[in-house]
Design a protein around this motif. Structure first.
Motif, short mmCIF file in Angstrom:
data_model
loop_
_atom_site.label_atom_id
_atom_site.label_comp_id
_atom_site.label_asym_id
_atom_site.label_seq_id
_atom_site.Cartn_x
_atom_site.Cartn_y
_atom_site.Cartn_z
N TYR A 77 0.45 0.62 13.26
CA TYR A 77 1.57 -0.23 12.86
C TYR A 77 1.73 -1.43 13.80
O TYR A 77 2.03 -2.54 13.34
CB TYR A 77 2.87 0.58 12.81
N GLN A 78 1.50 -1.22 15.09
CA GLN A 78 1.56 -2.34 16.03
C GLN A 78 0.52 -3.40 15.68
O GLN A 78 0.81 -4.60 15.75
CB GLN A 78 1.33 -1.84 17.46
N GLU A 79 -0.66 -2.96 15.29
CA GLU A 79 -1.68 -3.92 14.89
C GLU A 79 -1.27 -4.65 13.61
O GLU A 79 -1.49 -5.85 13.47
CB GLU A 79 -3.03 -3.22 14.69
N LEU A 80 -0.65 -3.93 12.69
CA LEU A 80 -0.14 -4.57 11.48
C LEU A 80 0.90 -5.63 11.82
O LEU A 80 0.91 -6.73 11.24
CB LEU A 80 0.47 -3.53 10.53
N GLN A 81 1.77 -5.32 12.78
CA GLN A 81 2.78 -6.29 13.21
C GLN A 81 2.12 -7.50 13.88
O GLN A 81 2.54 -8.64 13.64
CB GLN A 81 3.75 -5.64 14.19
N GLN A 141 -11.83 -6.56 14.44
CA GLN A 141 -12.94 -6.68 13.49
C GLN A 141 -12.65 -6.01 12.16
O GLN A 141 -13.40 -6.20 11.21
CB GLN A 141 -14.21 -6.11 14.11
N ILE A 142 -11.57 -5.24 12.09
CA ILE A 142 -11.21 -4.57 10.84
C ILE A 142 -10.49 -5.56 9.93
O ILE A 142 -9.56 -6.25 10.36
CB ILE A 142 -10.30 -3.36 11.11
N ARG A 143 -10.93 -5.63 8.68
CA ARG A 143 -10.28 -6.53 7.71
C ARG A 143 -8.85 -6.05 7.46
O ARG A 143 -8.54 -4.87 7.57
CB ARG A 143 -11.04 -6.53 6.39
N ASN A 144 -7.98 -6.97 7.11
CA ASN A 144 -6.57 -6.67 6.89
C ASN A 144 -6.37 -5.59 5.82
O ASN A 144 -5.58 -4.67 6.01
CB ASN A 144 -5.81 -7.93 6.49
N ASP A 145 -7.08 -5.70 4.71
CA ASP A 145 -6.89 -4.73 3.63
C ASP A 145 -7.34 -3.33 4.05
O ASP A 145 -6.72 -2.33 3.68
CB ASP A 145 -7.59 -5.17 2.35
N ILE A 146 -8.38 -3.25 4.85
CA ILE A 146 -8.84 -1.94 5.33
C ILE A 146 -7.85 -1.36 6.34
O ILE A 146 -7.59 -0.15 6.34
CB ILE A 146 -10.26 -2.05 5.92
N LEU A 147 -7.27 -2.20 7.17
CA LEU A 147 -6.26 -1.74 8.12
C LEU A 147 -5.05 -1.18 7.38
O LEU A 147 -4.54 -0.10 7.73
CB LEU A 147 -5.83 -2.89 9.04
N ILE A 148 -4.60 -1.85 6.36
CA ILE A 148 -3.47 -1.36 5.57
C ILE A 148 -3.83 -0.03 4.90
O ILE A 148 -3.05 0.93 4.95
CB ILE A 148 -3.04 -2.41 4.52
N ASP A 149 -5.00 0.04 4.30
CA ASP A 149 -5.44 1.29 3.67
C ASP A 149 -5.54 2.43 4.68
O ASP A 149 -5.14 3.56 4.39
CB ASP A 149 -6.80 1.11 2.98
N ALA A 150 -6.06 2.14 5.87
CA ALA A 150 -6.18 3.17 6.91
C ALA A 150 -4.80 3.66 7.33
O ALA A 150 -4.60 4.87 7.53
CB ALA A 150 -6.94 2.61 8.11
N TYR A 151 -3.85 2.77 7.47
CA TYR A 151 -2.49 3.14 7.84
C TYR A 151 -1.86 4.03 6.77
O TYR A 151 -1.29 5.07 7.07
CB TYR A 151 -1.65 1.88 8.07
N LEU A 152 -1.99 3.62 5.52
CA LEU A 152 -1.42 4.40 4.43
C LEU A 152 -2.06 5.78 4.32
O LEU A 152 -1.39 6.79 4.08
CB LEU A 152 -1.53 3.64 3.11
N LEU A 202 1.53 -8.19 9.01
CA LEU A 202 1.29 -7.50 7.75
C LEU A 202 2.28 -6.35 7.52
O LEU A 202 2.15 -5.62 6.54
CB LEU A 202 -0.14 -6.93 7.73
N GLU A 203 3.23 -6.18 8.41
CA GLU A 203 4.12 -5.02 8.32
C GLU A 203 4.99 -5.02 7.07
O GLU A 203 5.52 -3.99 6.67
CB GLU A 203 4.98 -4.87 9.58
N GLN A 204 5.14 -6.17 6.41
CA GLN A 204 5.96 -6.23 5.20
C GLN A 204 5.32 -5.47 4.04
O GLN A 204 5.98 -5.17 3.06
CB GLN A 204 6.26 -7.68 4.79
N PHE A 205 4.04 -5.10 4.17
CA PHE A 205 3.34 -4.39 3.11
C PHE A 205 3.43 -2.87 3.24
O PHE A 205 2.98 -2.15 2.34
CB PHE A 205 1.86 -4.80 3.08
#
Length: 53
Positions: free
Chosen positions: A30-34, A3-14, A38-41
């Protein structure tokens, strides 16, 4: 996590890297990003990006 948007997931990881959170937590994010291809970001987690307790 679906349910987490992609941009929020990336921001949370960073932010988790910035805060030097636990390596296991970073790997989970990171596993969720993969899964979402989205791991290329971002850089993969490493022991260098976390605090050593």
């Amino acid at each position: 996590m679906e349910q987490i948007r992609n941009d929020i997931l990336i921001d949370a990881y960073l932010k988790a890297i910035e805060l030097e959170l636990d390596l296991e937590f970073l790997e989970l994010l990171y596993q969720e990003l993969q899964t979402r291809e989205l791991e290329q970001f971002v850089s993969p987690p490493s022991k260098k990006t976390t605090k050593i307790s």
